[in-house]
Design a protein around this motif. Structure first.
Motif, PDB file in Angstrom:
ATOM      1  N   ALA A 241       0.827  -1.204   0.000  1.00  0.00           N
ATOM      2  CA  ALA A 241       0.000   0.000   0.000  1.00  0.00           C
ATOM      3  C   ALA A 241       0.865   1.259   0.000  1.00  0.00           C
ATOM      4  CB  ALA A 241      -0.937   0.001   1.202  1.00  0.00           C
ATOM      5  N   LYS A 242       2.092   1.129   0.519  1.00  0.00           N
ATOM      6  CA  LYS A 242       3.042   2.243   0.518  1.00  0.00           C
ATOM      7  C   LYS A 242       3.955   2.206  -0.707  1.00  0.00           C
ATOM      8  CE  LYS A 242       3.256   2.270   5.592  1.00  0.00           C
ATOM      9  NZ  LYS A 242       4.139   2.040   6.771  1.00  0.00           N
ATOM     10  N   GLY A 243       3.719   1.234  -1.581  1.00  0.00           N
ATOM     11  CA  GLY A 243       4.524   1.132  -2.791  1.00  0.00           C
ATOM     12  C   GLY A 243       5.923   0.604  -2.558  1.00  0.00           C
ATOM     13  N   ARG A 251      22.089 -12.729 -10.578  1.00  0.00           N
ATOM     14  CA  ARG A 251      22.148 -13.073 -11.999  1.00  0.00           C
ATOM     15  C   ARG A 251      23.425 -13.858 -12.303  1.00  0.00           C
ATOM     16  NH1 ARG A 251      20.452  -7.238 -14.647  1.00  0.00           N
ATOM     17  NH2 ARG A 251      18.190  -7.433 -14.389  1.00  0.00           N
ATOM     18  N   SER A 252      23.434 -14.476 -13.466  1.00  0.00           N
ATOM     19  CA  SER A 252      24.594 -15.266 -13.873  1.00  0.00           C
ATOM     20  C   SER A 252      25.835 -14.404 -14.059  1.00  0.00           C
ATOM     21  CB  SER A 252      24.287 -16.023 -15.170  1.00  0.00           C
ATOM     22  OG  SER A 252      23.948 -15.121 -16.216  1.00  0.00           O
ATOM     23  N   SER A 253      25.670 -13.109 -14.256  1.00  0.00           N
ATOM     24  CA  SER A 253      26.794 -12.197 -14.454  1.00  0.00           C
ATOM     25  C   SER A 253      27.521 -11.857 -13.163  1.00  0.00           C
ATOM     26  CB  SER A 253      26.293 -10.890 -15.092  1.00  0.00           C
ATOM     27  OG  SER A 253      25.402 -10.227 -14.216  1.00  0.00           O
ATOM     28  N   GLY A 254      26.951 -12.210 -12.011  1.00  0.00           N
ATOM     29  CA  GLY A 254      27.519 -11.847 -10.727  1.00  0.00           C
ATOM     30  C   GLY A 254      26.888 -10.604 -10.125  1.00  0.00           C
ATOM     31  N   LEU A 255      26.034  -9.931 -10.891  1.00  0.00           N
ATOM     32  CA  LEU A 255      25.297  -8.794 -10.350  1.00  0.00           C
ATOM     33  C   LEU A 255      24.079  -9.293  -9.579  1.00  0.00           C
ATOM     34  CD1 LEU A 255      25.288  -6.165 -13.254  1.00  0.00           C
ATOM     35  CD2 LEU A 255      26.835  -6.317 -11.306  1.00  0.00           C
ATOM     36  N   VAL A 256      23.660  -8.507  -8.592  1.00  0.00           N
ATOM     37  CA  VAL A 256      22.440  -8.793  -7.839  1.00  0.00           C
ATOM     38  C   VAL A 256      21.554  -7.556  -7.923  1.00  0.00           C
ATOM     39  CG1 VAL A 256      21.430  -9.437  -5.622  1.00  0.00           C
ATOM     40  CG2 VAL A 256      23.691 -10.299  -6.253  1.00  0.00           C
ATOM     41  N   VAL A 257      20.334  -7.743  -8.403  1.00  0.00           N
ATOM     42  CA  VAL A 257      19.365  -6.655  -8.475  1.00  0.00           C
ATOM     43  C   VAL A 257      18.639  -6.582  -7.144  1.00  0.00           C
ATOM     44  CG1 VAL A 257      17.354  -5.737  -9.681  1.00  0.00           C
ATOM     45  CG2 VAL A 257      19.084  -7.017 -10.950  1.00  0.00           C
ATOM     46  N   VAL A 258      18.712  -5.438  -6.474  1.00  0.00           N
ATOM     47  CA  VAL A 258      18.131  -5.277  -5.150  1.00  0.00           C
ATOM     48  C   VAL A 258      17.121  -4.140  -5.193  1.00  0.00           C
ATOM     49  CG1 VAL A 258      18.603  -4.933  -2.700  1.00  0.00           C
ATOM     50  CG2 VAL A 258      20.337  -6.021  -4.149  1.00  0.00           C
ATOM     51  N   GLY A 259      15.918  -4.414  -4.726  1.00  0.00           N
ATOM     52  CA  GLY A 259      14.874  -3.399  -4.752  1.00  0.00           C
ATOM     53  C   GLY A 259      13.973  -3.557  -3.539  1.00  0.00           C
ATOM     54  N   GLY A 260      12.871  -2.852  -3.527  1.00  0.00           N
ATOM     55  CA  GLY A 260      12.398  -2.119  -4.639  1.00  0.00           C
ATOM     56  C   GLY A 260      11.144  -1.352  -4.267  1.00  0.00           C
ATOM     57  N   THR A 261      10.463  -0.922  -5.319  1.00  0.00           N
ATOM     58  CA  THR A 261       9.248  -0.130  -5.166  1.00  0.00           C
ATOM     59  C   THR A 261       8.192  -0.587  -6.157  1.00  0.00           C
ATOM     60  OG1 THR A 261       9.978   1.568  -6.747  1.00  0.00           O
ATOM     61  CG2 THR A 261      10.575   1.896  -4.429  1.00  0.00           C
ATOM     62  N   ARG A 262       6.941  -0.301  -5.830  1.00  0.00           N
ATOM     63  CA  ARG A 262       5.815  -0.460  -6.761  1.00  0.00           C
ATOM     64  C   ARG A 262       4.970   0.793  -6.635  1.00  0.00           C
ATOM     65  NH1 ARG A 262       4.406  -6.214  -4.704  1.00  0.00           N
ATOM     66  NH2 ARG A 262       5.917  -7.527  -5.792  1.00  0.00           N
ATOM     67  N   GLY A 263       5.417   1.863  -7.259  1.00  0.00           N
ATOM     68  CA  GLY A 263       4.749   3.152  -7.139  1.00  0.00           C
ATOM     69  C   GLY A 263       3.795   3.413  -8.280  1.00  0.00           C
ATOM     70  N   ALA A 264       2.511   3.116  -8.077  1.00  0.00           N
ATOM     71  CA  ALA A 264       1.520   3.343  -9.127  1.00  0.00           C
ATOM     72  C   ALA A 264       1.397   4.830  -9.438  1.00  0.00           C
ATOM     73  CB  ALA A 264       0.165   2.775  -8.711  1.00  0.00           C
ATOM     74  N   ASN A 265       1.411   5.149 -10.737  1.00  0.00           N
ATOM     75  CA  ASN A 265       1.286   6.527 -11.224  1.00  0.00           C
ATOM     76  C   ASN A 265       2.400   7.443 -10.711  1.00  0.00           C
ATOM     77  OD1 ASN A 265      -1.212   6.463 -12.867  1.00  0.00           O
ATOM     78  ND2 ASN A 265      -2.159   5.866 -10.920  1.00  0.00           N
ATOM     79  N   ASP A 266       3.531   6.852 -10.441  1.00  0.00           N
ATOM     80  CA  ASP A 266       4.707   7.623 -10.026  1.00  0.00           C
ATOM     81  C   ASP A 266       5.617   7.761 -11.245  1.00  0.00           C
ATOM     82  OD1 ASP A 266       6.991   8.702  -8.951  1.00  0.00           O
ATOM     83  OD2 ASP A 266       7.163   7.261  -7.311  1.00  0.00           O
ATOM     84  N   TRP A 267       5.758   8.993 -11.751  1.00  0.00           N
ATOM     85  CA  TRP A 267       6.510   9.241 -12.977  1.00  0.00           C
ATOM     86  C   TRP A 267       7.914   9.782 -12.710  1.00  0.00           C
ATOM     87  CZ3 TRP A 267       4.700   8.002 -17.835  1.00  0.00           C
ATOM     88  CH2 TRP A 267       3.325   7.728 -17.962  1.00  0.00           C
ATOM     89  N   PHE A 268       8.382   9.763 -11.473  1.00  0.00           N
ATOM     90  CA  PHE A 268       9.695  10.336 -11.171  1.00  0.00           C
ATOM     91  C   PHE A 268      10.776   9.534 -11.898  1.00  0.00           C
ATOM     92  CE2 PHE A 268      13.318  11.479  -8.382  1.00  0.00           C
ATOM     93  CZ  PHE A 268      13.177  12.865  -8.439  1.00  0.00           C
ATOM     94  N   PRO A 269      11.603  10.175 -12.764  1.00  0.00           N
ATOM     95  CA  PRO A 269      12.421   9.427 -13.730  1.00  0.00           C
ATOM     96  C   PRO A 269      13.812   9.019 -13.267  1.00  0.00           C
ATOM     97  CG  PRO A 269      12.545  11.758 -14.226  1.00  0.00           C
ATOM     98  CD  PRO A 269      11.616  11.627 -13.038  1.00  0.00           C
ATOM     99  N   VAL A 270      14.209   9.369 -12.050  1.00  0.00           N
ATOM    100  CA  VAL A 270      15.546   8.991 -11.565  1.00  0.00           C
ATOM    101  C   VAL A 270      15.422   8.380 -10.177  1.00  0.00           C
ATOM    102  CG1 VAL A 270      16.756  10.738 -12.931  1.00  0.00           C
ATOM    103  CG2 VAL A 270      15.953  11.308 -10.632  1.00  0.00           C
ATOM    104  N   ALA A 271      16.523   7.774  -9.719  1.00  0.00           N
ATOM    105  CA  ALA A 271      16.513   7.142  -8.397  1.00  0.00           C
ATOM    106  C   ALA A 271      16.382   8.189  -7.294  1.00  0.00           C
ATOM    107  CB  ALA A 271      17.789   6.333  -8.205  1.00  0.00           C
ATOM    108  N   ARG A 272      15.491   7.926  -6.341  1.00  0.00           N
ATOM    109  CA  ARG A 272      15.352   8.807  -5.173  1.00  0.00           C
ATOM    110  C   ARG A 272      16.363   8.377  -4.104  1.00  0.00           C
ATOM    111  NH1 ARG A 272       9.509   8.258  -6.283  1.00  0.00           N
ATOM    112  NH2 ARG A 272       8.670  10.338  -6.773  1.00  0.00           N
ATOM    113  N   LYS A 273      17.064   9.359  -3.548  1.00  0.00           N
ATOM    114  CA  LYS A 273      18.097   9.066  -2.557  1.00  0.00           C
ATOM    115  C   LYS A 273      17.522   8.352  -1.345  1.00  0.00           C
ATOM    116  CE  LYS A 273      21.699  11.168   0.297  1.00  0.00           C
ATOM    117  NZ  LYS A 273      22.387  12.418   0.692  1.00  0.00           N
ATOM    118  N   GLU A 274      16.362   8.823  -0.852  1.00  0.00           N
ATOM    119  CA  GLU A 274      15.793   8.216   0.345  1.00  0.00           C
ATOM    120  C   GLU A 274      15.367   6.767   0.107  1.00  0.00           C
ATOM    121  OE1 GLU A 274      12.454  10.770  -1.547  1.00  0.00           O
ATOM    122  OE2 GLU A 274      14.641  10.824  -1.306  1.00  0.00           O
TER     123      GLU A 274
END
Length: 376
Positions: A241-243, A251-274
């Motif tokens: 409910a808070k997104g 991943r096989s490359s050695g990278l790990v994707v860590v997240g995250g958010t689910r912000g409906a109708n949130d159009w902010f185009p860059v990563a937020r520091k907080e």
């Protein structure tokens, strides 16, 4: 098999995300279609929030969705991916088979979509990563190395004779012309059919302007942590409910994707520091194994230990649709008065999940069937 001969139908596909690329591959490999992709952004371009597929976590799970089309497409895609891993040497290197640990702060539905995993079993409470977790489940699945996989699809498409044209489509009617117009070429033959895989651009594309489309913003970090060998997620209804939610996808490359958010109708185009700080803190709390093993052997890891592993951070806009995924047939009128069949294939971001990967091959199967019905 490349598409040549008098009975070949010319098809223009709009969009080179995972849905557009997969659909184009599916058609081109039948040998019955000469396919041209028209796209503004390609997998070879630098990461951008406008190209959502690049930011996808891309782990194959069976997620809670009420959309029967997506449910079927998800199961079909799972079988295709399994076959790739088992029989295709080149493709298999793009996947990483792993154990998944799924933790939930709310009871699971019955029946549970996760029951599709043959080795699904409960996790004992003593392993729960936080006191508010009520259900823990583990199984075996696979993750996809997204940047490499997208380029694999592109190369596979081109190797079978497919064509790529970089271009910005402003109106569906433009696609009724020879696709070479997007490269400044005149003349040539118009397509016999059009496939629309525009993702979130379906909202603004002239002649379509689907106002049911909306973004579900996802922000992630990519860490260099090749020692991580399993997936972990923690989520709950109050968090959603808070997104927000937490996940770490190796991943096989050695990278790990860590997240995250689910912000409906949130159009902010860059990563937020907080948000980055919140993700790092939850990573430390829920999954301290992300820290280098040599540090964990000497002392308790800190947020700064994780921060030093960051390769990049960013966000993408999952292409969600209020009325569910759209895979159906229609028509468009060309400027010369002809009517050309169109197949729509977009809106896979329902519920804020990355169903565009998890349903990509099943969606392509349905799209191909609709296209062939249009030519009957």
């Amino acid at each position: 098999m490349s598409a040549t001969g008098q009975n070949i139908k010319r098809v223009t596909v709009m969009g080179a995300g995972v849905v557009g690329l997969t659909t184009a591959v599916k058609l081109q490999e039948t040998g019955r279609y000469a396919v041209t992709i028209v796209a503004e952004i390609l997998p070879t371009d630098p990461p951008s929030p406008r190209y959502t597929s690049q930011w996808a976590g891309a782990i194959q799970l069976f997620l809670t969705t009420d959309d029967p089309i997506l449910q079927k497409a998800e199961k079909e895609t799972y079988e295709v991916f399994k076959k790739m891993i088992e029989t295709e040497t080149e493709a298999a290197a793009l996947f990483k088979t792993i154990k998944v640990e799924l933790y939930f702060k709310d009871p699971r539905p019955s029946p549970d979509p996760l029951d599709h995993f043959p080795d699904l079993k409960p996790i004992t409470e003593d392993k729960f990563p936080s006191s508010d977790v009520v259900v823990g489940l583990e199984a075996t699945t696979f993750t996809i190395d997204v940047p490499r996989y997208l380029n694999y699809l592109l190369a596979r498409f081109l190797s079978k004779g497919g064509q790529i044209i970089r271009g910005t489509v402003q109106h569906v009617q433009q696609l009724t012309e020879n696709p070479g117009i997007f490269a400044g070429h005149k003349g040539g033959e118009a397509p016999d059919a059009i496939l629309l895989c525009p993702g979130l651009a379906a909202r603004s594309l002239g002649g379509l302007e689907d106002q049911n489309m909306y973004p579900v913003r996802g922000q992630v970090l990519r860490l260099r942590a090749p020692w991580v060998d399993h997936f972990l997620s923690v989520e709950g209804e109050k968090d959603q409910a808070k997104g927000r939610l937490f996940y770490a996808i190796p991943r096989s490359s050695g990278l790990v994707v860590v997240g995250g958010t689910r912000g409906a109708n949130d159009w902010f185009p860059v990563a937020r520091k907080e948000t980055t700080e919140r993700i790092l803190q939850e990573a430390l709390d829920f999954f301290p194994e992300l820290a280098p093993p040599e540090i964990r052997a000497q002392r308790a890891p800190t947020v700064e230990d994780l921060r030093s592993l960051i390769v990049d951070e960013g966000c993408g806009f999952r292409p969600a649709r209020k009325s569910g995924v759209r895979i159906e047939r229609g028509t468009v009128d060309a400027s010369d008065g002809k009517t050309i069949p169109v197949v729509f294939n977009y809106g896979h971001g329902g519920g804020g999940y990355e169903l565009y990967f998890q349903s990509s091959w099943g969606s392509a199967n349905k799209t191909l069937k609709l296209l062939e019905e249009a030519f009957v």
